[in-house]
Write an enzyme that holds these catalytic residues in place. Structure first.
Site, PDB file in Angstrom:
ATOM      1  N   SER A  42      25.689 109.313  37.055  1.00  0.00           N
ATOM      2  CA  SER A  42      25.536 108.133  37.674  1.00  0.00           C
ATOM      3  C   SER A  42      24.771 108.201  39.475  1.00  0.00           C
ATOM      4  CB  SER A  42      27.130 107.523  38.252  1.00  0.00           C
ATOM      5  OG  SER A  42      27.690 106.102  38.366  1.00  0.00           O
ATOM      6  N   HIS A  87      30.342 106.764  29.570  1.00  0.00           N
ATOM      7  CA  HIS A  87      29.351 107.037  30.979  1.00  0.00           C
ATOM      8  C   HIS A  87      30.324 108.366  31.530  1.00  0.00           C
ATOM      9  CE1 HIS A  87      27.482 106.255  35.125  1.00  0.00           C
ATOM     10  NE2 HIS A  87      28.632 105.916  35.502  1.00  0.00           N
TER      11      HIS A  87
END
Length: 257
Positions: free
Chosen positions: A87, A237
């Site tokens: 991320s 994610h």
């Protein structure tokens, strides 16, 4: 004066640096870090500025974060490293590889593309800002208060790992919430338009995540000419936490090629 990033170093062998995501810290990667260390890597679990046990600063963008990493490598006398970034950490890793390709052996980017992402952490920031740590004295109380804003228990536990006892009876966050809450635009920034890295690059996406979509491939290839994109099954994610076995296998296969 330059500040050195805090890290935890595991094992010995070829250097592997791991960068956590927004509001995370190096500790999030401890289990996987130990696995990489047991497989012959010297693993550096790094806290980025304004996170974990690293220094706090008002300056925060990806070029600055990449420079922090360069200074870290120089200080630890590391010439060439394999990088894993998740991320926000993936954006730092991308920018670092483009800015300092000779210091980058291989690049692994977990569930983030080089593109711009609009700010989307509003609920989390609002929830964290709502906590009055002057009156909260246990993690349980903090969790209960945070639940009014964040319904997902796993997200709350991830955030509350950042709580520590600043002094007896007084809790504080390790991350720099005042600065990070103002930098949500910078967190979503794309990497520099002209940035390129031609070394071996692996992008990994969670099959339930929309952070990377097929339409992102041309932009990925424009920056990273030697990139491949693979998918981690049964994962969103947080692919490294949701399917650590497959994440470890795919990253190891790439890192040891």
């Amino acid at each position: 004066m330059k500040h050195l990033l805090h890290s935890k170093i595991l094992g010995s062998g070829e250097p592997l640096l791991i960068l956590h995501g927004f509001l995370g810290m190096s500790d999030n990667w401890k289990t996987l870090g130990n696995q990489y260390a047991a497989s012959g890597f010297q693993v550096h679990l790094v806290d980025q500025r304004n996170h974990g046990k690293s220094f706090h600063s008002n300056l925060f963008n990806y070029d600055i974060l990449a420079n922090d990493l360069k200074y870290y490598l120089e200080n630890h006398k590391l010439d060439q490293v394999t990088l894993i970034g998740h991320s926000m950490g993936g954006k730092t890793a991308m920018q670092f590889a483009c800015n300092f390709p000779k210091m980058t052996k291989k690049l692994i980017v977990a569930d983030i593309a080089p593109k711009y992402y609009p700010p989307h952490h509003h609920e989390i920031i609002t929830g964290l800002q709502s906590l009055n740590l002057e009156t909260i004295s246990t993690r349980g109380e903090a969790d209960k208060a945070l639940a009014k804003h964040i319904t997902n228990s796993a997200t709350r536990q991830f955030l509350l790992k950042n709580l520590y006892w600043k002094e007896k009876g007084k809790l504080a966050f390790r991350f720099n919430l005042p600065v990070l809450s103002q930098k949500t635009e910078e967190i979503g920034e794309k990497i520099s338009a002209t940035a390129t890295y031609n070394g071996p690059t692996l992008f990994l996406k969670g099959d339930k995540s929309e952070y990377i979509i097929q339409d992102d491939l041309p932009e990925i290839k424009a920056h990273f000419t030697n990139a491949t994109l693979k998918t981690i099954s049964n994962a969103g994610h947080w692919l490294h936490a949701e399917n650590p076995k497959e994440f470890f296998e795919k990253t190891m296969l790439f890192a040891t090629l």
